[in-house]
Design a protein around this motif. Sequence first.
Motif, PDB file in Angstrom:
ATOM      1  N   GLY A 110     -17.602  -3.533  39.867  1.00  0.00           N
ATOM      2  CA  GLY A 110     -18.867  -3.328  39.168  1.00  0.00           C
ATOM      3  C   GLY A 110     -19.395  -1.917  39.332  1.00  0.00           C
ATOM      4  O   GLY A 110     -20.552  -1.647  39.100  1.00  0.00           O
ATOM      5  N   ARG A 111     -18.518  -0.999  39.740  1.00  0.00           N
ATOM      6  CA  ARG A 111     -19.009   0.340  40.025  1.00  0.00           C
ATOM      7  C   ARG A 111     -18.589   1.362  38.988  1.00  0.00           C
ATOM      8  O   ARG A 111     -18.762   2.559  39.184  1.00  0.00           O
ATOM      9  N   GLY A 112     -18.039   0.890  37.885  1.00  0.00           N
ATOM     10  CA  GLY A 112     -17.841   1.800  36.772  1.00  0.00           C
ATOM     11  C   GLY A 112     -16.588   2.657  36.808  1.00  0.00           C
ATOM     12  O   GLY A 112     -16.420   3.520  35.970  1.00  0.00           O
ATOM     13  N   LEU A 150     -14.736   2.519  33.624  1.00  0.00           N
ATOM     14  CA  LEU A 150     -15.319   3.332  32.541  1.00  0.00           C
ATOM     15  C   LEU A 150     -14.899   4.785  32.677  1.00  0.00           C
ATOM     16  O   LEU A 150     -14.610   5.463  31.680  1.00  0.00           O
ATOM     17  N   ILE A 151     -14.859   5.281  33.924  1.00  0.00           N
ATOM     18  CA  ILE A 151     -14.507   6.689  34.146  1.00  0.00           C
ATOM     19  C   ILE A 151     -13.065   6.948  33.680  1.00  0.00           C
ATOM     20  O   ILE A 151     -12.785   7.912  32.957  1.00  0.00           O
ATOM     21  N   TYR A 208     -11.267   5.110  31.568  1.00  0.00           N
ATOM     22  CA  TYR A 208     -11.174   4.834  30.142  1.00  0.00           C
ATOM     23  C   TYR A 208     -11.730   6.006  29.316  1.00  0.00           C
ATOM     24  O   TYR A 208     -11.082   6.521  28.405  1.00  0.00           O
ATOM     25  N   GLY A 209     -12.953   6.445  29.686  1.00  0.00           N
ATOM     26  CA  GLY A 209     -13.579   7.559  28.974  1.00  0.00           C
ATOM     27  C   GLY A 209     -12.785   8.842  29.143  1.00  0.00           C
ATOM     28  O   GLY A 209     -12.614   9.610  28.188  1.00  0.00           O
ATOM     29  N   GLY A 210     -12.287   9.065  30.357  1.00  0.00           N
ATOM     30  CA  GLY A 210     -11.496  10.269  30.618  1.00  0.00           C
ATOM     31  C   GLY A 210     -10.257  10.316  29.751  1.00  0.00           C
ATOM     32  O   GLY A 210      -9.885  11.353  29.201  1.00  0.00           O
ATOM     33  N   ILE A 263      -9.906   8.869  26.823  1.00  0.00           N
ATOM     34  CA  ILE A 263     -10.295   9.132  25.435  1.00  0.00           C
ATOM     35  C   ILE A 263     -10.492  10.637  25.220  1.00  0.00           C
ATOM     36  O   ILE A 263     -10.017  11.212  24.238  1.00  0.00           O
ATOM     37  N   ILE A 264     -11.180  11.281  26.167  1.00  0.00           N
ATOM     38  CA  ILE A 264     -11.390  12.737  26.049  1.00  0.00           C
ATOM     39  C   ILE A 264     -10.038  13.447  26.041  1.00  0.00           C
ATOM     40  O   ILE A 264      -9.749  14.272  25.170  1.00  0.00           O
TER      41      ILE A 264
END
Lengths: 292, 326
Positions: free
Chosen positions: B290-292, B295-296, B298-300, B302-303
């Motif tokens: 639950g600490r994201g 997301l880090i 996944y988003g990284g 994508i960039i």
Amino acid sequence: MTAETIIQSLASGLLMGLLYGLIAVGLALIFGLMDVVNFAHGEFLMIAMYVTFFLFAFFAIDPLLSAPLVAAALFVFGAVVYLLIVRFAVRAKANAGMVQIFSTFGLAIVMRGLAQYFFTPDYRSVTNSWLGGKTVSVAGIFLPVPQLVGALLAIAAFGALYLFINRTDFGRALEATREDAGAVALVGIDKNKVFALGWGLGAALVGLSGAVMAIFFYIYPDVGASFALIAYVTVALGGFGSVFGAFAGGILVGLVEATTALILPPSLKSVGIYAVYLLVVFIRPRGLFGSM
Amino acid sequence: MDTSFAGRRRRDLVVAFCLAAIAAVVPLFVKDVYVQNIMVLTLMYGALSQSWNILSGYCGQISLGHALYFGIGAYTTALLFTKFGVLPWFGMLGGGIISAIIAMALGYPCFRLRGHYFVIATIVIAEIGLLLFHNWDWAGAALGIDIPVRGDSWLKFQFTRSKLPYFYFALALACVAWFVTWWLEDSKWGYWWRAVKDNPDAAESLGVVVFNSKMGAAAVSAFLVAVGGSFYAQFVSYIDPESVMGFQFSLLMALPAVLGGIGTLWGPLLGAIILIPLTELTRSFIGGSGRGVDLIVYGGLIIAISLARPQGLVGLFSPKRKEVAR
């Protein structure tokens, strides 16, 4: 529904609208400068709110005093984002529009993840600040002080931005670069420097609004998402690239939101904003003050 | 090797057929339910992204509001089944047709808009749909609809004991979406769409009816996405507005195509095969905290991909194919 209720909610709508304008103007500025939409704009706001919160929690600096510090921090952040990500995104030879959307969108996801990691998903709030929870009565209408100060700050910021763009050398360089990014190199303006400063300035304006928002709004990693869509609609309503349009768009959005909340159930208040956006662009496909 | 356009198209068809045949036997050996679940989702998002790609990739009208059609497909099927006992197969067809009609009705005013004005209009329209479903009591409002289980059957398209039937339907859907794209690519529509994407004014002057070709792309795209939504409702057997019409679906349809290669035949499937397992695995292995961190990562990614391969990953395969094949 009495006349008083209507005036009361329109007045608070107007204040909120000016704040929406301040949140959105950074987006408009950056788009006007280089035709890029920052899809991490809401997350910039989120970071600004957290910076305000931590300055308050650890150093007991009231949001009103920390606003310039938050703006400065966001200025640096905005410039760094340009230099590290956007600079490369605008160079893309294929699918330039897509690359801009998704690289800034990826940044938004990373920022949310980092906020969850370092700040936890808990809801925070700035309690007992100088302005928090206070209201004033003007001619029988009650206005919340944080929103009122935010609105005045927004008007001041728009005034300063207007003077800045029209009266300073950097402002003129900004205007020249947006006119023709290739030609400015001939007169010795470094395009990259102007773009980085433009991103810094846009982010600093978000920083200012974030400091005000932190006074009366909960702070959590996803907080930006709820304001980001309003900011895009505000900018598009006013017309992409028009700083004045963002100001006018913000006021319109605030008033429409307040009016919708009077007529429809509260959960549908955003429908009014969206419907007005669609109505405006169907009639004027470039927004109220945009140039094609 | 035949390098002509017709030759390439024949080869694509053969490759697709082989891949589908291989995919069809995989679940006979991979019995793990968790893995099968990921395979179903991968095929579904592959199919959705392929459909999204028709309007946004080939025709160049970038929509970030396709969750609307996904939700309409899911809701039409679920409502017809729970309220009137109509079989999901008819709901699927009905949802597709309703979505196609709505796509054209919305396209009528929206296709005059360009660039970011269009993108924001698609987001805003899907949000209005989401808010309306949230407040529509007859359709379950925010609580959503629980689809009652009436036993395993193909007729009612419900399977509680095994995920295999869902896998084969998702595979079929992915094949159909791929085949429709393959077929349209070489039709007059395909050429019109690419002309509209590259330069709408020039296309118009050369006699392409720009408006109608956008409408056609929107209708096909919305129909297929709604069928996907209808499938998803049967697959999860519980829907609410957020879980079928939320903005994240619009993104999850766009991302595979963008990562794989927008406006290409193989991009969406390739993107889905990489992205969806990665999403699911990061979520279950590092997202549990639950600490994201998921997301880090996944988003990284994508960039990194959008900056490093603006034309999509599919380009990695085609130009140097000969060396690789040897």
